[in-house]
Design a protein around this motif. Structure first.
Motif, PDB file in Angstrom:
ATOM      1  N   TRP A 224       2.828   5.548  -8.021  1.00 16.70           N
ATOM      2  CA  TRP A 224       1.660   4.710  -7.723  1.00 16.70           C
ATOM      3  C   TRP A 224       1.813   4.025  -6.367  1.00 16.70           C
ATOM      4  CZ3 TRP A 224       2.588   4.032 -13.372  1.00 16.70           C
ATOM      5  CH2 TRP A 224       1.588   4.642 -14.152  1.00 16.70           C
ATOM      6  N   GLU A 225       3.032   3.667  -5.988  1.00 25.25           N
ATOM      7  CA  GLU A 225       3.245   3.048  -4.671  1.00 25.25           C
ATOM      8  C   GLU A 225       2.857   4.014  -3.560  1.00 25.25           C
ATOM      9  OE1 GLU A 225       6.935  -0.006  -5.761  1.00 25.25           O
ATOM     10  OE2 GLU A 225       7.361   1.981  -4.943  1.00 25.25           O
ATOM     11  N   ALA A 228      -0.952   4.263  -3.298  1.00 27.43           N
ATOM     12  CA  ALA A 228      -1.561   3.118  -2.627  1.00 27.43           C
ATOM     13  C   ALA A 228      -1.510   3.268  -1.114  1.00 27.43           C
ATOM     14  CB  ALA A 228      -0.854   1.826  -3.061  1.00 27.43           C
ATOM     15  N   VAL A 389      -5.365   1.386  -8.279  1.00 30.62           N
ATOM     16  CA  VAL A 389      -4.248   1.363  -7.328  1.00 30.62           C
ATOM     17  C   VAL A 389      -4.700   1.911  -5.982  1.00 30.62           C
ATOM     18  CG1 VAL A 389      -2.039   2.461  -6.766  1.00 30.62           C
ATOM     19  CG2 VAL A 389      -2.374   1.419  -9.014  1.00 30.62           C
ATOM     20  N   LEU A 392      -6.689  -0.357  -4.025  1.00 30.12           N
ATOM     21  CA  LEU A 392      -5.908  -1.546  -3.666  1.00 30.12           C
ATOM     22  C   LEU A 392      -6.351  -2.780  -4.454  1.00 30.12           C
ATOM     23  CD1 LEU A 392      -5.667  -1.032   0.217  1.00 30.12           C
ATOM     24  CD2 LEU A 392      -4.154  -0.169  -1.589  1.00 30.12           C
ATOM     25  N   ALA A 395      -1.746  -3.697  -8.375  1.00 28.79           N
ATOM     26  CA  ALA A 395      -0.408  -3.405  -7.872  1.00 28.79           C
ATOM     27  C   ALA A 395       0.206  -2.278  -8.693  1.00 28.79           C
ATOM     28  CB  ALA A 395       0.467  -4.644  -7.962  1.00 28.79           C
ATOM     29  N   LYS A 397       3.153  -1.837  -9.890  1.00 27.44           N
ATOM     30  CA  LYS A 397       3.953  -2.297 -11.032  1.00 27.44           C
ATOM     31  C   LYS A 397       3.060  -2.762 -12.183  1.00 27.44           C
ATOM     32  CE  LYS A 397       4.638  -7.006  -9.219  1.00 27.44           C
ATOM     33  NZ  LYS A 397       3.779  -7.659 -10.241  1.00 27.44           N
ATOM     34  N   ASP A 398       1.877  -3.285 -11.862  1.00 25.70           N
ATOM     35  CA  ASP A 398       0.938  -3.715 -12.907  1.00 25.70           C
ATOM     36  C   ASP A 398       0.309  -2.509 -13.592  1.00 25.70           C
ATOM     37  OD1 ASP A 398       1.457  -6.378 -12.333  1.00 25.70           O
ATOM     38  OD2 ASP A 398      -0.195  -6.520 -10.880  1.00 25.70           O
TER      39      ASP A 398
END
Length: 415
Positions: A224-225, A228, A389, A392, A395, A397-398
Motif C-alpha cells: 500500500w505504501e 500511495a 490509499v 491519499l 494511510a 498502515k490504517d
C-alpha cells in the motif's frame, strides 16, 4: 477405454433408462464475447476428431450468468457442460451436488496442481472443474514515448519511479493511466498485481490463510505504501477516472504506462494504433526473485444431471489437449492455457507475458481463495481501502489494520 469406469457406468445407466441424449451437448457460459470463437474455431476443431458429438455453445450475459445458471441447475434444465468461475462460486455448486466429481479423468494429468486449486475442495481431495485459462497481471507501455525519452523497461521499483519522474518532467504524456472511480482496479490490478513481489507470492497468500501472517505485517503494508507513491503520476482528477477512461487515455497515446492484465491485449489491438509492449511488476530491489499474478480465470465442469456424461468427458479431455491449448491461447488473446503443454504464442505482447512464467514464480489474486467468505466482504473492503490509499485519504498502515480487523471478525486463524 478412454473413460474411467464410473463415467462409463453412469453413461450406460442413463442410456438404459432412456434418458441419454447421445451425441448432443450444451455449454453454459458467461463469455458471450467468445461465441464466434467457439462456433467458428474451437467446436469445429473438436468435431474433426469427434464427428459424432454435437455441441451447442449457449452463453448468458455475465451479470445474469450466476443466478440464471443456479435457476436452471435447480430446475434440471441446465446444459451438460458448465463453464466454471474460480473458487467459491463453483465450489458452492459442487457442494450442492450440481457438478460431477472429475477425480481421475485423464485430462487432469496435463495440469499442474497450482492450476487445479481454483476448482477443488478446500482440502484438495476433490476436483469439480477442469482448468482452462488464466490471465496475467503486468504493465503495458507506449514504445514511442519510452524511445523518445530514452527510457528502458523498468526492472526494479527504483527504475519504475525514475521512469515516471522523467515522463512527468517531459510534460507530454500522463505517466500512469489509471483512476480510482471504479475502485476494483486498485485491488484486482494494482494491489494484487504488484503485491506478490512484496509478500513473496504463494508464501504470503498461504501465510494469510494459515494465520501465520497478518495484513499488518511489513510486506503487506509496503504494498500500500508503494501504491500511495503513484498518486503524483496519475492524471489530474484521477479520482473521477473510470476504467474506460484509462483505456482511452492509453489507447489514444496520451499516457505512457497502463497497469493492467493480459485480458486488455485484444482491446488495444482492436481499438488503438499505439505500439505497446509489456513489462512485469517491478521487484523491490535488484536481484530479488520475481513473482507474477497468473490468476486462474476459467474452467469447465460437467452437470451432474447431464444425460450424456460420457461424451461430456470426451469433450473435457479434449479441453486438456495441446490442440485446445494452442487454439485458445492464440485466438482468445490474453487468456493463457493453464495446461503444461508447450505452445507457440503468436501475439508479441501475449508471448512476452506468458514468458514471465519461466522467469518468475506464479501466484493468484491474494484474496481469491477462502478470504471472501465472511462479513465484511474482503473483496469490497480491499476495493475501498486500496482506492482510499491511492486517493491519499487513508494511510497504508490504517488500510492494513482495517483489512486485518475485518478478517479477524469471522476467520478464526486471523484472530
Amino acid at each position: 477405454m478412454r473413460t474411467p469406469l464410473h463415467f462409463a457406468a453412469a453413461a450406460i445407466a442413463l442410456a438404459c433408462s432412456g434418458l441419454a441424449s447421445a451425441g448432443n451437448l450444451t455449454i453454459e457460459s458467461w463469455r458471450v464475447d467468445d461465441k464466434a470463437l467457439w462456433e467458428e474455431v474451437l467446436l469445429p476443431a473438436f468435431n474433426k476428431a469427434n464427428p459424432g458429438i454435437t455441441i451447442k455453445f449457449s452463453p448468458t450475459s455475465p451479470p445474469e450468468y450466476d443466478s440464471a445458471l443456479n435457476t436452471r441447475l435447480t430446475a434440471g434444465t441446465a446444459g451438460d457442460l458448465i463453464t466454471c468461475r474460480p473458487f467459491d462460486v463453483s465450489l458452492d455448486l459442487a457442494k450442492k451436488g450440481y457438478l460431477e466429481k472429475l477425480n481421475g479423468i485423464p485430462g487432469l494429468k496435463n495440469f499442474p496442481e497450482s492450476a487445479q486449486v481454483a476448482w477443488q475442495s478446500d482440502d484438495g481431495k476433490s476436483t469439480h472443474c477442469l482448468p482452462m485459462a488464466s490471465v496475467i497481471h503486468g504493465f503495458f507501455y507506449n514504445k514511442k514515448i519510452f524511445a523518445d525519452l530514452g527510457l528502458g523497461v523498468p526492472v526494479t521499483e527504483a527504475d519504475f519511479f525514475a521512469a515516471l519522474e522523467k515522463i512527468k518532467a517531459a510534460g507530454k504524456a500522463t505517466p500512469l493511466a489509471i483512476g480510482t472511480a471504479d475502485q476494483w482496479e486498485t485491488n484486482q490490478i494494482v494491489f494484487t498485481g504488484i503485491g506478490p513481489n512484496h509478500w513473496k507470492g504463494e508464501e504470503g497468500r498461504k501465510g494469510i490463510i494459515s494465520g501465520k501472517k497478518k495484513f499488518t505485517d511489513p510486506e503487506f503494508v509496503s504494498t500500500w505504501e508503494t501504491m500511495a507513491k503513484w498518486a503524483p503520476y496519475m492524471s489530474k482528477g484521477y479520482q473521477a477516472q473510470t476504467y474506460g477512461d484509462s483505456q482511452n487515455l492509453f489507447g489514444s497515446g496520451r499516457a505512457a504506462i497502463y497497469p493492467t492484465g493480459s485480458w486488455d491485449i485484444s482491446y488495444f489491438e482492436q481499438n488503438s494504433k499505439v505500439d505497446f509492449g509489456a513489462f512485469k511488476p517491478p521487484v523491490q530491489k535488484a536481484g530479488d526473485p520475481c513473482y507474477i499474478s497468473d490468476h486462474t480465470d476459467i474452467g469447465m465442469g460437467i452437470n451432474s444431471k447431464s444425460k450424456n456424461k460420457a461424451d461430456a468427458q470426451v469433450f473435457l479431455n479434449w479441453l486438456a489437449s495441446k490442440e485446445f491449448a494452442d487454439l485458445y491461447t492464440n485466438k482468445a488473446t490474453g487468456f493463457f492455457s493453464l495446461s503444461s503443454h508447450a505452445i507457440e504464442v503468436k501475439n508479441p505482447v501475449a508471448k512476452e507475458m506468458i514468458g514471465w512464467r519461466n522467469q518468475c514464480k506464479s501466484t493468484i489474486r491474494l484474496n481469491a481463495q477462502i478470504m471472501n467468505r465472511g462479513t465484511p466482504s474482503m473483496e469490497n473492503e480491499l476495493w475501498n481501502v486500496s482506492s482510499q490509499v491511492m486517493n491519499l485519504k487513508m494511510a497504508p498502515k490504517d488500510a492494513a489494520q482495517q483489512i486485518q480487523a475485518g478478517f479477524a471478525k469471522w476467520y478464526t486463524p486471523a484472530k
